[in-house]
Design a protein around this motif. Structure first.
Motif, PDB file in Angstrom:
ATOM      1  N   GLY A 146      -1.529   7.331   1.424  1.00  0.00           N
ATOM      2  CA  GLY A 146      -3.178   7.430   2.656  1.00  0.00           C
ATOM      3  C   GLY A 146      -2.836   8.697   3.515  1.00  0.00           C
ATOM      4  N   PRO A 170      -4.276   4.093  -2.719  1.00  0.00           N
ATOM      5  CA  PRO A 170      -5.692   4.009  -1.235  1.00  0.00           C
ATOM      6  C   PRO A 170      -6.287   5.657  -1.861  1.00  0.00           C
ATOM      7  N   TYR A 209      -7.996   4.094   8.917  1.00  0.00           N
ATOM      8  CA  TYR A 209      -6.906   3.935   7.495  1.00  0.00           C
ATOM      9  C   TYR A 209      -7.459   1.741   7.286  1.00  0.00           C
ATOM     10  N   ASP A 210      -7.845   2.046   6.108  1.00  0.00           N
ATOM     11  CA  ASP A 210      -7.943   0.199   5.766  1.00  0.00           C
ATOM     12  C   ASP A 210      -9.419   0.009   4.933  1.00  0.00           C
ATOM     13  N   ASP A 234       0.787  -1.244  -0.174  1.00  0.00           N
ATOM     14  CA  ASP A 234       0.300   0.151   0.088  1.00  0.00           C
ATOM     15  C   ASP A 234       0.600   1.329   0.188  1.00  0.00           C
ATOM     16  N   GLN A 273      -8.374   0.683   1.304  1.00  0.00           N
ATOM     17  CA  GLN A 273      -7.201  -0.117   0.829  1.00  0.00           C
ATOM     18  C   GLN A 273      -8.010  -1.105  -0.003  1.00  0.00           C
TER      19      GLN A 273
END
Length: 334
Positions: A164, A322, A273-274, A159, A291
């Motif tokens: 991001g 991202p 985040y994710d 990633d 992601q």
């Protein structure tokens, strides 16, 4: 259990003819094909995958090692890998190492003994022992997710964490926040260091101070978010917004904040985040950095199969980009 010889005898043909009919490797008359197919059905014959793999030096199987983690991100990636394997005609053998280096070594050896065509590694933690295992010469190609040694032979998909984290921090700034903190991942992890670095750079570029007491190290689990808000709540002054470097910590933080009498986003804004599945069902719905897990999984499988087909010896690095998902956990300040 019927053998290819039994099929050949019943159909009145040679074993090589049966093989050509089943594998489509040579033209065979329609009448002969029909006799072979009828014999296969009558005897319930199933070709030996072991014998076929020995002949073509390919088992159409891939192995995958995953460390134990409660983070749904791992499960979502594994699901995508299994789906892509099915689409590409491969079977997936999944092993859970539970963070044990000896167990990881045993699983690597076992997968090689099963003659898998290649391996995928998705591990939440990396240390020198694991790197040593990866750098050892293996009989099959390996693709690793997100981390791994800088190797000329291992493919790596990761990633773009700096980008991001910039997206996350810029979003908080654009929403009017200037007092911004960060809950990091475990220090020393590539993703954690890159996300923190991206946060610092974006704050500096906006001319905003980075207050060290508002930077708290987490563990990528819910407990990390709980501990972070406890630590921040004990300070004389809290930030108005936090960049939390994964969704699991953000979820833990939201839960504990409510127990402390803090409301998200009225008292404290959060971005995670994710973009794990559950992020769209929290209260409030979590704004986060997405992601593309399906893309990551498909890319990993396709990269590994491409390497098997092309016989490529040199490893390569593939960066996944991202994106921002805006929901309800960030308040706009006037």
């Amino acid at each position: 259990m019927a053998t290819i010889k039994d099929v050949a005898k019943l159909a009145g043909v040679s074993t090589s003819t049966v093989s050509h009919v089943l594998n489509g490797t040579r033209f065979v008359r329609e009448e002969t094909c029909e006799r072979v197919e009828n014999a296969v059905r009558e005897l319930s014959y199933r070709p030996s995958s072991i014998a076929r793999s020995l002949k073509v030096q390919q088992t159409k199987t891939l192995g995958m090692l995953v460390t134990a983690s409660r983070n749904p991100f791992f499960a979502e990636v594994v699901h995508g890998v299994e789906r892509q394997c099915y689409k590409r005609g491969y079977t997936l053998f999944l092993c859970n190492t539970e963070g044990d280096v000896q167990r990881m070594e045993a699983n690597l050896d076992a997968l090689e003994e099963k003659r898998v065509d290649g391996m995928l590694l998705l591990c939440g933690e990396v240390n020198n022992d694991i790197i040593t295992l990866l750098e050892a010469e293996r009989s099959v190609p390996i693709v690793v997710f997100d981390w791994g040694p800088q190797s000329d032979t291992v493919d790596r998909i990761y990633d773009n964490s700096p980008h991001g984290s910039r997206l996350a921090t810029e979003y908080l700034i654009n929403m009017g926040h200037t007092a911004i903190g960060c809950v990091t991942g475990p220090r020393g992890r590539r993703s954690a260091e890159e996300r923190l670095a991206g946060f610092r750079e974006t704050m500096r570029a906006a001319g905003l101070p980075v207050r060290e007491e508002w930077i708290v190290e987490g563990d990528y689990e819910c407990e990390g978010g709980v501990n972070a808000i406890n630590q921040l709540h004990a300070l004389p002054e809290m930030p108005t917004a936090l960049f939390v470097c994964n969704d699991m910590m953000a979820i833990g933080l939201i839960s504990r904040a409510a127990q402390l009498g803090l409301h998200v986003p009225q008292d404290l804004s959060l971005i995670g985040y994710d973009d794990i599945y559950i992020a769209g069902y929290t209260s409030p719905l979590l704004t986060t950095i997405h992601q593309p897990k399906e893309e990551i999984a498909a890319m990993a499988v396709d990269t590994l199969i491409d390497r098997l087909v092309s016989k490529r010896a040199k490893g390569k690095m593939i960066k996944i980009e991202p994106s921002l998902v805006e929901r309800n956990s960030v308040r706009r300040l006037k």
